[in-house]
Motif scaffolding. Structure first.
Motif, mmCIF file in Angstrom:
data_model
loop_
_atom_site.group_PDB
_atom_site.id
_atom_site.type_symbol
_atom_site.label_atom_id
_atom_site.label_comp_id
_atom_site.label_asym_id
_atom_site.label_seq_id
_atom_site.Cartn_x
_atom_site.Cartn_y
_atom_site.Cartn_z
ATOM 1 N N ALA A 1 0.825 -1.208 0.000
ATOM 2 C CA ALA A 1 0.000 0.000 0.000
ATOM 3 C C ALA A 1 0.859 1.259 0.000
ATOM 4 O O ALA A 1 0.478 2.296 -0.551
ATOM 5 C CB ALA A 1 -0.932 -0.002 1.205
ATOM 6 N N TYR A 2 2.044 1.159 0.605
ATOM 7 C CA TYR A 2 2.936 2.318 0.620
ATOM 8 C C TYR A 2 3.518 2.602 -0.759
ATOM 9 O O TYR A 2 3.949 3.727 -1.032
ATOM 10 C CB TYR A 2 4.060 2.090 1.631
ATOM 11 C CG TYR A 2 3.591 2.132 3.063
ATOM 12 C CD1 TYR A 2 3.345 3.349 3.699
ATOM 13 C CD2 TYR A 2 3.367 0.968 3.791
ATOM 14 C CE1 TYR A 2 2.896 3.405 5.008
ATOM 15 C CE2 TYR A 2 2.919 1.007 5.101
ATOM 16 C CZ TYR A 2 2.690 2.227 5.705
ATOM 17 O OH TYR A 2 2.236 2.275 6.997
ATOM 18 N N ALA A 3 3.564 1.608 -1.638
ATOM 19 C CA ALA A 3 3.989 1.823 -3.022
ATOM 20 C C ALA A 3 2.807 2.174 -3.911
ATOM 21 O O ALA A 3 2.965 2.834 -4.935
ATOM 22 C CB ALA A 3 4.696 0.578 -3.563
ATOM 23 N N CYS A 4 1.613 1.733 -3.511
ATOM 24 C CA CYS A 4 0.409 1.997 -4.285
ATOM 25 C C CYS A 4 0.093 3.489 -4.338
ATOM 26 O O CYS A 4 -0.203 4.031 -5.405
ATOM 27 C CB CYS A 4 -0.765 1.212 -3.681
ATOM 28 S SG CYS A 4 -2.378 1.625 -4.368
ATOM 29 N N TRP A 5 0.168 4.141 -3.194
ATOM 30 C CA TRP A 5 -0.216 5.556 -3.137
ATOM 31 C C TRP A 5 0.695 6.461 -3.964
ATOM 32 O O TRP A 5 0.196 7.257 -4.775
ATOM 33 C CB TRP A 5 -0.280 6.017 -1.680
ATOM 34 C CG TRP A 5 -0.682 7.453 -1.547
ATOM 35 C CD1 TRP A 5 -1.947 7.969 -1.586
ATOM 36 C CD2 TRP A 5 0.207 8.562 -1.399
ATOM 37 N NE1 TRP A 5 -1.897 9.337 -1.464
ATOM 38 C CE2 TRP A 5 -0.593 9.723 -1.340
ATOM 39 C CE3 TRP A 5 1.591 8.682 -1.302
ATOM 40 C CZ2 TRP A 5 -0.044 10.982 -1.186
ATOM 41 C CZ3 TRP A 5 2.138 9.943 -1.154
ATOM 42 C CH2 TRP A 5 1.317 11.078 -1.094
ATOM 43 N N PRO A 6 2.032 6.411 -3.814
ATOM 44 C CA PRO A 6 2.860 7.279 -4.668
ATOM 45 C C PRO A 6 2.725 6.969 -6.149
ATOM 46 O O PRO A 6 2.835 7.868 -6.988
ATOM 47 C CB PRO A 6 4.294 7.018 -4.161
ATOM 48 C CG PRO A 6 4.229 5.747 -3.420
ATOM 49 C CD PRO A 6 2.858 5.660 -2.856
ATOM 50 N N SER A 7 2.488 5.701 -6.494
ATOM 51 C CA SER A 7 2.265 5.355 -7.903
ATOM 52 C C SER A 7 1.009 6.042 -8.424
ATOM 53 O O SER A 7 0.983 6.535 -9.566
ATOM 54 C CB SER A 7 2.132 3.834 -8.060
ATOM 55 O OG SER A 7 3.325 3.184 -7.716
ATOM 56 N N ALA A 8 -0.027 6.091 -7.589
ATOM 57 C CA ALA A 8 -1.268 6.760 -7.986
ATOM 58 C C ALA A 8 -1.054 8.263 -8.158
ATOM 59 O O ALA A 8 -1.602 8.883 -9.079
ATOM 60 C CB ALA A 8 -2.357 6.491 -6.950
ATOM 61 N N VAL A 9 -0.252 8.867 -7.281
ATOM 62 C CA VAL A 9 0.021 10.304 -7.377
ATOM 63 C C VAL A 9 0.793 10.615 -8.660
ATOM 64 O O VAL A 9 0.462 11.561 -9.390
ATOM 65 C CB VAL A 9 0.813 10.786 -6.138
ATOM 66 C CG1 VAL A 9 1.270 12.229 -6.323
ATOM 67 C CG2 VAL A 9 -0.038 10.663 -4.884
ATOM 68 N N ILE A 10 1.819 9.831 -8.949
ATOM 69 C CA ILE A 10 2.605 10.043 -10.174
ATOM 70 C C ILE A 10 1.728 9.852 -11.407
ATOM 71 O O ILE A 10 1.827 10.603 -12.388
ATOM 72 C CB ILE A 10 3.807 9.089 -10.194
ATOM 73 C CG1 ILE A 10 4.771 9.433 -9.065
ATOM 74 C CG2 ILE A 10 4.537 9.157 -11.540
ATOM 75 C CD1 ILE A 10 5.923 8.462 -8.916
ATOM 76 N N HIS A 11 0.861 8.844 -11.374
ATOM 77 C CA HIS A 11 -0.067 8.617 -12.482
ATOM 78 C C HIS A 11 -0.978 9.825 -12.681
ATOM 79 O O HIS A 11 -1.202 10.264 -13.815
ATOM 80 C CB HIS A 11 -0.898 7.369 -12.192
ATOM 81 C CG HIS A 11 -2.140 7.258 -13.029
ATOM 82 N ND1 HIS A 11 -2.120 6.940 -14.369
ATOM 83 C CD2 HIS A 11 -3.452 7.450 -12.706
ATOM 84 C CE1 HIS A 11 -3.348 6.931 -14.844
ATOM 85 N NE2 HIS A 11 -4.179 7.239 -13.854
ATOM 86 N N SER A 12 -1.502 10.362 -11.590
ATOM 87 C CA SER A 12 -2.399 11.509 -11.683
ATOM 88 C C SER A 12 -1.692 12.725 -12.259
ATOM 89 O O SER A 12 -2.242 13.434 -13.116
ATOM 90 C CB SER A 12 -2.959 11.832 -10.291
ATOM 91 O OG SER A 12 -3.779 12.978 -10.325
#
Length: 255
Positions: free
Chosen positions: A146-157
């Motif tokens: 989950a700690y990798a999921c969130w920054p990946s989502a931010v970069i995607h956005s």
């Protein structure tokens, strides 16, 4: 006269294309922003659960329940976000790129980060639902994703979103980052100096990643010409410029 008629006909066709896809575009962006906000809330509550913060009015069990419900809401809005993005005929986002990272022809790298976030979130959700049937070690290992999921989502956005420069969207993203960073600092400070080395490494890594993403955002998505540099197919860029309403100077913009 013939040229003027052709230009007028082209503008009518282009406006019809934009009108037919605009609601899908708005739906994709809206559900994406909401999913990021909900995911941020879920991550923050997950950190609070780890810190074991609680009070008489807000026991830890309530925090855990809200955390789980937010995670399910994230999946719901993420499903709508993916559905509208695939159905929208403007960008070639196929079903394969939903589950296979970096397989899309449309902004492959930045769309790929969204796929990574989605895959990790699905894995975390499934293991959480099966927590009583799997080992605690496996559940904990997957849940750390989950700690990798969130920054990946931010970069995607930031990299894929066509409205990243909009003050509201940029403000929401900054607020989400600030919320997770504050919760992370609280988590690292709680119980100090136990596991001090691991806490310092985690803090330095988080700080370095935040600085790197901030610099990349400034020199990348926030600068003009990001659409072409991010991997948008040339044919879509030509379609965007040709369908954009002009102000008399030959320049325009489309959603």
């Amino acid at each position: 006269m013939i040229l003027a008629s052709n230009v007028a006909a082209s503008n009518v066709v282009a406006s019809n294309v934009v009108a037919s896809n605009s609601w899908l575009w708005y739906a994709t962006r809206a559900t994406g922003v909401i999913a990021l906000i909900l995911l941020t809330g879920s991550v923050v509550l997950g950190i609070i659960v780890q810190v074991r913060a609680a009070s008489r009015r807000w026991p830890r069990l309530v925090t855990l329940g809200v955390h789980r419900n937010l995670s399910l809401l994230v999946l719901a809005f993420l499903g709508l976000h993916i559905l509208t993005a695939v159905v929208d005929s403007y960008a070639p986002v196929g079903w394969l790129s939903v589950v296979v990272p970096f397989a899309s022809s449309y902004r492959p790298v930045w769309l790929g980060f969204g796929t990574v976030a989605f895959d990790l979130l699905v894995a975390v959700t499934i293991t959480s639902l099966l927590r009583t049937r799997i080992s605690a070690r496996l559940w904990r290992l997957v849940h750390w994703a989950a700690y990798a999921c969130w920054p990946s989502a931010v970069i995607h956005s930031l990299g894929t979103g066509s409205d990243t420069k909009q003050p509201f969207v940029l403000g929401v993203t900054v607020a989400c980052v600030a919320a997770v960073l504050l919760a992370g600092v609280w988590r690292l400070a709680s119980g100090w100096p136990e596991h001090a080395t691991a806490r310092v490494v985690a803090g330095v890594t988080a700080a370095a990643l935040t600085i790197a993403v901030t610099v990349w955002t400034i020199v990348g998505p926030l600068r003009p010409g990001w659409a072409s540099r991010s991997g948008t197919p040339a044919v879509l860029l030509e379609q965007k410029h040709s369908s954009a309403p002009t102000d008399g100077t030959g320049s325009g913009s489309a959603p």
